[in-house]
Design a protein around this motif. Structure first.
Motif, PDB file in Angstrom:
ATOM      1  N   HIS A  99       0.854  -1.179   0.000  1.00 26.98           N
ATOM      2  CA  HIS A  99       0.000   0.000   0.000  1.00 26.98           C
ATOM      3  C   HIS A  99       0.897   1.237   0.000  1.00 26.98           C
ATOM      4  CE1 HIS A  99       1.032  -0.786   4.191  1.00 26.98           C
ATOM      5  NE2 HIS A  99       0.861   0.498   4.409  1.00 26.98           N
ATOM      6  N   SER A 100       0.328   2.380   0.301  1.00 24.21           N
ATOM      7  CA  SER A 100       1.047   3.651   0.331  1.00 24.21           C
ATOM      8  C   SER A 100       1.500   4.029  -1.075  1.00 24.21           C
ATOM      9  CB  SER A 100       2.231   3.576   1.308  1.00 24.21           C
ATOM     10  OG  SER A 100       2.816   4.838   1.478  1.00 24.21           O
ATOM     11  N   MET A 101       2.762   4.433  -1.236  1.00 21.19           N
ATOM     12  CA  MET A 101       3.248   4.919  -2.527  1.00 21.19           C
ATOM     13  C   MET A 101       4.610   4.327  -2.837  1.00 21.19           C
ATOM     14  SD  MET A 101       4.224   8.800  -3.724  1.00 21.19           S
ATOM     15  CE  MET A 101       2.535   9.409  -3.654  1.00 21.19           C
ATOM     16  N   ARG A 103       7.809   5.017  -5.751  1.00 19.47           N
ATOM     17  CA  ARG A 103       8.311   5.870  -6.826  1.00 19.47           C
ATOM     18  C   ARG A 103       9.426   5.132  -7.553  1.00 19.47           C
ATOM     19  NH1 ARG A 103       8.639  11.475  -3.358  1.00 19.47           N
ATOM     20  NH2 ARG A 103       6.600  12.298  -3.923  1.00 19.47           N
ATOM     21  N   THR A 120       0.510  -1.329 -13.859  1.00 22.77           N
ATOM     22  CA  THR A 120      -0.944  -1.415 -14.000  1.00 22.77           C
ATOM     23  C   THR A 120      -1.452  -2.740 -13.443  1.00 22.77           C
ATOM     24  OG1 THR A 120      -0.907  -0.006 -15.959  1.00 22.77           O
ATOM     25  CG2 THR A 120      -2.855  -1.386 -15.652  1.00 22.77           C
ATOM     26  N   ARG A 123      -1.164  -2.665  -9.578  1.00 17.59           N
ATOM     27  CA  ARG A 123      -2.210  -1.886  -8.930  1.00 17.59           C
ATOM     28  C   ARG A 123      -3.571  -2.590  -8.992  1.00 17.59           C
ATOM     29  NH1 ARG A 123      -4.479   2.057  -9.631  1.00 17.59           N
ATOM     30  NH2 ARG A 123      -4.804   2.482  -7.442  1.00 17.59           N
ATOM     31  N   SER A 128      -4.627  -0.247  -3.149  1.00 13.22           N
ATOM     32  CA  SER A 128      -4.245   0.789  -2.183  1.00 13.22           C
ATOM     33  C   SER A 128      -2.855   1.348  -2.461  1.00 13.22           C
ATOM     34  CB  SER A 128      -4.286   0.225  -0.756  1.00 13.22           C
ATOM     35  OG  SER A 128      -5.605  -0.123  -0.394  1.00 13.22           O
ATOM     36  N   LEU A 129      -2.195   0.828  -3.473  1.00 18.06           N
ATOM     37  CA  LEU A 129      -0.846   1.277  -3.810  1.00 18.06           C
ATOM     38  C   LEU A 129      -0.904   2.391  -4.848  1.00 18.06           C
ATOM     39  CD1 LEU A 129       2.263   0.787  -3.581  1.00 18.06           C
ATOM     40  CD2 LEU A 129       2.022  -0.721  -5.576  1.00 18.06           C
ATOM     41  N   SER A 130      -0.210   3.498  -4.573  1.00 11.78           N
ATOM     42  CA  SER A 130      -0.033   4.570  -5.555  1.00 11.78           C
ATOM     43  C   SER A 130       1.350   4.416  -6.178  1.00 11.78           C
ATOM     44  CB  SER A 130      -0.143   5.947  -4.894  1.00 11.78           C
ATOM     45  OG  SER A 130      -1.456   6.161  -4.407  1.00 11.78           O
ATOM     46  N   VAL A 131       1.443   4.636  -7.488  1.00 13.60           N
ATOM     47  CA  VAL A 131       2.709   4.477  -8.202  1.00 13.60           C
ATOM     48  C   VAL A 131       3.031   5.761  -8.944  1.00 13.60           C
ATOM     49  CG1 VAL A 131       3.959   3.182  -9.958  1.00 13.60           C
ATOM     50  CG2 VAL A 131       2.320   1.998  -8.481  1.00 13.60           C
ATOM     51  N   GLU A 132       4.246   6.248  -8.784  1.00 13.49           N
ATOM     52  CA  GLU A 132       4.726   7.402  -9.536  1.00 13.49           C
ATOM     53  C   GLU A 132       5.923   6.963 -10.369  1.00 13.49           C
ATOM     54  OE1 GLU A 132       5.523  10.713  -6.987  1.00 13.49           O
ATOM     55  OE2 GLU A 132       3.389  11.079  -6.569  1.00 13.49           O
TER      56      GLU A 132
END
Length: 308
Positions: A99-101, A103, A120, A123, A128-132
């Motif tokens: 989860h979280s992020m 980068r 993709t 996720r 719940s995981l953000s990807v940058e």
């Protein structure tokens, strides 16, 4: 409520401990603050509170960013256990730890062909995981601050870091059939000197392995150069000359054919690099696994097609 005895150890500030874990993974107060939604001074204050409670330094500033001390490594282990426990408390036993992020910094071609589809899929499994994704073709950073995972070209020479190969490929020569019909197909590497070479702007090259590939070839007449690998593909496809391209891009483009196939190829590999603490982060570990799994599936599909 009774007061805590004066000789009792100070209470461990949980919020400060979890903030420290983010700094340990990212290497920068500002990067940790962005992930946590707090400002730099709040991160600094929480780290100071943790060091007061533990009676020593948990982070030390180096030229490469904030590094974890021996005492800090003890704190990382405890913070990771607490992170898992808190996740179970919120989501129940067996809750999603990814989860979280996260980068990830990577070259353009790798980002588009491998990283974006792999993330993709990741996720979809862990919403719940953000990807940058940060696109950059450059030398490996010695600090990796602000990123969890860095994909670089060539075997990296790094200290206090985890590194592993993720994908082998080669730079090969490509052109359109029309260009070769009009200008003649070179029959040797030496004959490339008569053809414009579509490749990186030489003065902007930051990656030694990409520069070595250029040095292996004879000098080119005036040609189209760009800092973007996708401009190389489009330039070669438009007939600007012979492109020096990653084979996973050139082979996939129906407008292009290989030039001097079997006579020239510059083998390379992409490597993944993370801070020492990075692979212990479930999100980073899952990201790395998703990348290697996706690449393996692509390579397997290509092998199946070639065999048929």
């Amino acid at each position: 409520m009774s007061a805590r005895p004066s000789d009792a150890p100070p209470e461990l500030p949980i919020e400060a401990l979890m903030t420290f874990l983010s700094v340990a993974r990212l290497g920068r107060y500002t990067a940790a603050g962005e992930v946590l939604g707090v400002n730099h001074s709040t991160v600094s204050r929480r780290i100071a509170a943790l060091e007061t409670a533990m009676g020593g330094r948990v982070l030390v500033r180096t030229a490469g960013g904030w590094e974890v001390t021996a005492l800090g490594r003890r704190a990382v282990a405890v913070a990771e256990r607490i992170e898992r426990s808190l996740r179970e408390l919120v989501e129940g036993e067996g809750g999603d730890l990814v989860h979280s992020m996260v980068r990830v910094s990577a070259p353009d071609a790798f980002t588009s062909v491998f990283l974006a589809p792999a993330m993709t899929a990741l996720r979809a499994e862990h919403p719940s995981l953000s990807v940058e994704l940060l696109s950059a073709t450059q030398r490996v950073r010695q600090n990796r601050s602000g990123v969890d995972l860095e994909i670089v070209v060539g075997r990296p020479q790094v200290l206090r870091a985890f590194a592993t190969p993720v994908c082998a490929y080669a730079l090969r020569l490509y052109a359109t059939p029309a260009y070769l019909a009009d200008h003649g197909a070179p029959e040797s590497v030496a004959e490339l000197s008569r053809h414009p070479l579509v490749y990186y702007v030489e003065s902007s090259l930051q990656v030694d392995e990409l520069d070595r590939a250029l040095q292996e070839l004879p000098g080119s007449p005036p040609s189209l150069r760009s800092t973007s690998v996708f401009a190389h593909v489009e330039g070669a496809a438009a007939g600007a000359g012979i492109g020096l391209l990653p084979d996973f891009l050139g082979d996939a483009d129906p407008r292009l054919v290989r030039v001097l196939d079997g006579a020239y190829a510059h083998p390379l590999a992409y490597w993944a690099v993370a801070r020492d603490e990075g692979p212990r982060n479930p999100a980073v570990a899952a990201t790395l696994d998703a990348i290697t799994t996706y690449i393996a599936s692509v390579q397997s599909a290509h092998t199946t097609v070639d065999a048929s």
